[in-house]
Write an enzyme that holds these catalytic residues in place. Sequence first.
Site, PDB file in Angstrom:
ATOM      1  CG  ASP A   2      -1.918  -1.108   1.230  1.00  0.00           C
ATOM      2  OD1 ASP A   2      -2.335  -1.517   0.132  1.00  0.00           O
ATOM      3  OD2 ASP A   2      -2.289  -1.577   2.326  1.00  0.00           O
ATOM      4  CE1 TYR A  12       3.888  -6.972   2.879  1.00  0.00           C
ATOM      5  CE2 TYR A  12       3.262  -9.286   2.935  1.00  0.00           C
ATOM      6  CZ  TYR A  12       3.279  -8.067   2.292  1.00  0.00           C
ATOM      7  OH  TYR A  12       2.703  -7.943   1.045  1.00  0.00           O
TER       8      TYR A  12
END
Length: 244
Positions: free
Chosen positions: A51, A109
Amino acid sequence: MNYAAKISYIGKNYSGWQVQPDALSVQEVIEGVLAKIAGHSVRITGAGRTDKGVNAYAQVASFTMEKDIAPDKLLMAMNFYLPDDIRIMKASHVPDDFNARYSALSREYKYFVCHGQVCPPFMNNFVWWRKGKSWDMDTARTACRMIEGRHNFRAFCRAGECPDDPFRTIDSLKLRNHGRISIISVKAPSFLTNMVRIIVGNINAVALGKKNLSWLAELLSGSERENSAMTVPACGLWFWRVNY
C-alpha cells in the site's frame, strides 16, 4: 527472455506497488525504466502488493524482454535511471514458466515499532513511533501465538475489500525486541488487504490492556472489521522476503 529482479524501495513517495490511474506507483516507475532499456513496453509482475507508504526490503518482480541483456548489465542500467528511493538489488535470468506472484510459496513481512517518548530521526518513515504506555510483551507474544494457523480473517481486512473466502493461514508470527524497538515478523502464503497492519493493531490493543485475549479469539472466528482495532501506520511495514 524472462527475468526476475529483487527490489528495495522506500514507499513514502508512492501510492503503492501496483499501477494506478491517477497516482505514481513503484511498478509504473520501474516499467518506465525498462521501456527505455528494452525499446518496447514491459509489464512486470510483483510477488505481492504494498500500500501507499509501505516499504520493501526484497520485493520480487518478473518480466519478459525481447533483448537478452546480461543480468549484471541490466541491474546497472536500471539503477542508473531509477530514482534514489528505488533500487534493483539483484537481476537474474529465470525459466520461462517463472512468475514472481504465482511461483511464490510464501511471503514475509516485518513491522517495526519504536516505543517511547523519543524516536531517532533516521527512523522517520521506517517505523511506527508509539509514544504512549508500554506493551505487555508476554501478552503480545500470546496474541501472536493465537493468530498463527488458519483462521477466518474477515476482521483483519480493509472494510469493503474482503473476498468471499476470508480464510488465510499464518505460517509464523513472531515478536522480537531490541531495546525500544519491537519487530513483528509474519509469514504466510497470502494476505488480505491491510491484513498485517490490522494484525499489529490488534496486538497493540491487547498488549496495552485495551482489549483482552477472548476478544482477539472472537475476531479470529470471523467477526466483522468494525469490531477490530486500528490499522497501524504504513511506514512501519516492510515487504521483507519472498520464498520460492
